[in-house]
Design a protein around this motif. Sequence first.
Motif, PDB file in Angstrom:
ATOM      1  N   ASP A  73       0.748  -1.021  -0.109  1.00 50.25           N
ATOM      2  CA  ASP A  73      -0.029  -0.004   0.053  1.00 50.25           C
ATOM      3  C   ASP A  73       0.768   1.382   0.010  1.00 50.25           C
ATOM      4  O   ASP A  73       1.714   1.226   0.668  1.00 50.25           O
ATOM      5  CB  ASP A  73      -0.951   0.072   1.566  1.00 50.25           C
ATOM      6  CG  ASP A  73      -2.086  -0.856   1.043  1.00 50.25           C
ATOM      7  OD1 ASP A  73      -2.105  -1.610   0.124  1.00 50.25           O
ATOM      8  OD2 ASP A  73      -2.762  -1.278   2.292  1.00 50.25           O
ATOM      9  N   ALA A  74       0.433   2.215  -0.756  1.00 50.29           N
ATOM     10  CA  ALA A  74       1.265   3.499  -0.820  1.00 50.29           C
ATOM     11  C   ALA A  74       0.276   4.418   0.260  1.00 50.29           C
ATOM     12  O   ALA A  74      -0.787   4.422   0.314  1.00 50.29           O
ATOM     13  CB  ALA A  74       1.114   4.054  -2.280  1.00 50.29           C
ATOM     14  N   VAL A  75       1.343   4.906   1.028  1.00 50.69           N
ATOM     15  CA  VAL A  75       0.747   5.730   2.178  1.00 50.69           C
ATOM     16  C   VAL A  75       1.569   7.262   2.356  1.00 50.69           C
ATOM     17  O   VAL A  75       2.700   7.230   1.770  1.00 50.69           O
ATOM     18  CB  VAL A  75       1.022   4.994   3.332  1.00 50.69           C
ATOM     19  CG1 VAL A  75      -0.086   3.813   3.408  1.00 50.69           C
ATOM     20  CG2 VAL A  75       2.461   4.686   3.921  1.00 50.69           C
ATOM     21  N   PHE A  76       1.084   7.919   2.970  1.00 52.36           N
ATOM     22  CA  PHE A  76       1.603   9.380   3.478  1.00 52.36           C
ATOM     23  C   PHE A  76       1.251   9.781   4.721  1.00 52.36           C
ATOM     24  O   PHE A  76       0.047   9.299   5.293  1.00 52.36           O
ATOM     25  CB  PHE A  76       1.855  10.203   2.245  1.00 52.36           C
ATOM     26  CG  PHE A  76       0.568  11.029   2.132  1.00 52.36           C
ATOM     27  CD1 PHE A  76       0.351  12.540   2.238  1.00 52.36           C
ATOM     28  CD2 PHE A  76      -0.843  10.513   2.251  1.00 52.36           C
ATOM     29  CE1 PHE A  76      -0.980  13.374   2.160  1.00 52.36           C
ATOM     30  CE2 PHE A  76      -2.002  11.201   1.802  1.00 52.36           C
ATOM     31  CZ  PHE A  76      -1.843  12.581   2.132  1.00 52.36           C
ATOM     32  N   GLY A  77       1.856  10.674   5.409  1.00 50.16           N
ATOM     33  CA  GLY A  77       1.462  11.094   6.840  1.00 50.16           C
ATOM     34  C   GLY A  77       2.524  11.942   7.455  1.00 50.16           C
ATOM     35  O   GLY A  77       3.905  11.907   7.097  1.00 50.16           O
ATOM     36  N   ASP A  78       2.281  12.524   8.626  1.00 49.38           N
ATOM     37  CA  ASP A  78       3.287  13.316   9.392  1.00 49.38           C
ATOM     38  C   ASP A  78       3.456  12.262  10.810  1.00 49.38           C
ATOM     39  O   ASP A  78       2.459  12.091  11.463  1.00 49.38           O
ATOM     40  CB  ASP A  78       2.308  14.705   9.856  1.00 49.38           C
ATOM     41  CG  ASP A  78       3.156  15.456  10.912  1.00 49.38           C
ATOM     42  OD1 ASP A  78       4.302  14.828  11.199  1.00 49.38           O
ATOM     43  OD2 ASP A  78       2.834  16.509  11.274  1.00 49.38           O
ATOM     44  N   ILE A  79       4.667  11.947  10.795  1.00 49.71           N
ATOM     45  CA  ILE A  79       4.996  10.948  12.163  1.00 49.71           C
ATOM     46  C   ILE A  79       5.665  11.847  13.181  1.00 49.71           C
ATOM     47  O   ILE A  79       6.211  11.188  13.916  1.00 49.71           O
ATOM     48  CB  ILE A  79       6.026   9.845  11.540  1.00 49.71           C
ATOM     49  CG1 ILE A  79       7.243  10.350  11.042  1.00 49.71           C
ATOM     50  CG2 ILE A  79       5.103   9.135  10.429  1.00 49.71           C
ATOM     51  CD1 ILE A  79       8.170   9.181  10.568  1.00 49.71           C
ATOM     52  N   SER A  80       5.504  12.948  13.236  1.00 49.77           N
ATOM     53  CA  SER A  80       6.062  13.819  14.249  1.00 49.77           C
ATOM     54  C   SER A  80       5.642  13.400  15.440  1.00 49.77           C
ATOM     55  O   SER A  80       6.262  13.556  16.696  1.00 49.77           O
ATOM     56  CB  SER A  80       5.798  15.438  14.076  1.00 49.77           C
ATOM     57  OG  SER A  80       4.610  15.771  13.998  1.00 49.77           O
ATOM     58  N   GLY A  81       4.467  12.952  15.826  1.00 49.43           N
ATOM     59  CA  GLY A  81       3.576  12.466  16.994  1.00 49.43           C
ATOM     60  C   GLY A  81       4.040  11.254  17.242  1.00 49.43           C
ATOM     61  O   GLY A  81       3.649  10.642  18.505  1.00 49.43           O
ATOM     62  N   CYS A  82       4.929  10.638  16.567  1.00 48.90           N
ATOM     63  CA  CYS A  82       5.490   9.096  17.085  1.00 48.90           C
ATOM     64  C   CYS A  82       6.897   9.055  17.035  1.00 48.90           C
ATOM     65  O   CYS A  82       7.180   7.995  16.520  1.00 48.90           O
ATOM     66  CB  CYS A  82       4.694   8.152  16.434  1.00 48.90           C
ATOM     67  SG  CYS A  82       4.198   8.377  14.737  1.00 48.90           S
ATOM     68  N   GLY A  83       7.692   9.970  17.092  1.00 46.56           N
ATOM     69  CA  GLY A  83       8.943   9.717  17.237  1.00 46.56           C
ATOM     70  C   GLY A  83       9.855  10.119  15.922  1.00 46.56           C
ATOM     71  O   GLY A  83      11.184  10.113  15.944  1.00 46.56           O
ATOM     72  N   LEU A  84       9.304  10.918  15.010  1.00 47.17           N
ATOM     73  CA  LEU A  84       9.923  11.370  13.835  1.00 47.17           C
ATOM     74  C   LEU A  84      10.685   9.775  13.359  1.00 47.17           C
ATOM     75  O   LEU A  84      10.378   8.829  13.260  1.00 47.17           O
ATOM     76  CB  LEU A  84      11.135  12.117  14.088  1.00 47.17           C
ATOM     77  CG  LEU A  84      10.416  13.575  14.716  1.00 47.17           C
ATOM     78  CD1 LEU A  84      11.499  14.668  15.203  1.00 47.17           C
ATOM     79  CD2 LEU A  84       9.413  14.325  13.511  1.00 47.17           C
ATOM     80  N   GLY A  85      11.767  10.168  12.556  1.00 47.32           N
ATOM     81  CA  GLY A  85      12.609   9.119  11.999  1.00 47.32           C
ATOM     82  C   GLY A  85      12.279   9.013  10.425  1.00 47.32           C
ATOM     83  O   GLY A  85      12.799   7.952   9.554  1.00 47.32           O
ATOM     84  N   GLY A  86      12.009   9.900   9.765  1.00 48.67           N
ATOM     85  CA  GLY A  86      11.772  10.055   8.287  1.00 48.67           C
ATOM     86  C   GLY A  86      12.797  10.127   7.291  1.00 48.67           C
ATOM     87  O   GLY A  86      12.912   9.826   6.304  1.00 48.67           O
TER      88      GLY A  86
END
Length: 323
Positions: free
Chosen positions: A87-100
């Motif tokens: 699955d192709a996804v996107f999002g803001d992961i700043s609420g769960c520790g970053l790491g992008g």
Amino acid sequence: MVYTTYGSPDVLQLTQVAKPTPRDNDVLIRIHAVSANAADWHLMRGDPFLFRLVSGLLKPKNTILGADIAGRVEAVGKNVQGFRPGDAVFGDISGCGLGGFAEYVAVPEHAVIPKPASMTFEEAAAVPMAAVTALQALRDKGQIQPGHSVLIHGASGGVGTFAVQIAKWFRAEVTAVCSTRNVDLVRSIGADHVIDYTQADFTTTGQRYDLILAANGDRSIFEYKRALAPTGRYVVTGGSMAQLFQGMLLGPLLSMAGPQKLGNVAARPNQKDLAFLKELLEAGSVVPVIDRWYPLSETAEAIRYLEAGHARGKVVITVTHHE
């Protein structure tokens, strides 16, 4: 790209680390693109010092920055219901520790949503933090309404380019403030009026606005107040430290003194808001503006360029995988 101490972009080092393992409620994402945000360089430098209360007083707790990701699901935890590998996804992961800023990241499934099929991974990665910030600033804090006269200071940056388009979707009359080189850009994304701040001062024209969004800039809160309509709202999301702190400290006090409302917005990652923006993206009502692309190995240069303050729209980092 790992950093183990606070400092300039030179602290970012390309390093081999273990591939993350998804927990029961996580998805493992193979990252194709990630965008850089002002939050990244503030965290990188540990400045202002308040950031360190969250990120670590003496050294960073989370050693890989990067919040806005787009990629494909590689594996899922046993409790994950909404996604499958591929699955192709996107999002803001700043609420769960970053790491992008990496080839892979494992995050809770609620941190991402399906990517718009019509968008590239680079375009999708440009969206989450900046667009959600613009939406929450205009709709929630600014209480934008059709017909409102809206001024966006710093209209050519990441948040600003989204704010112009979102405000137009809300059927507001939009005045964009930017430099000479960006006048045509902000006009092309829908601004009704454009003020070149090198040629005119929006705080002294006598024009009053129902809503002012300060996405960039360095003006006194009292100057913004002067340009507000009697019941207008001023919302600050970026710009100089002085501008941000005045919004935070003086805004609530000035708001108590009369019908004008002034203050900051602390945008929060939000799956519902990102899904709303996905609809606007798929309809063509909002289009991400991307200034430059960098490979992951040049993340330090990407942050250096963003930190200089002249990016037109977003700066995106593309990730090439080395198996």
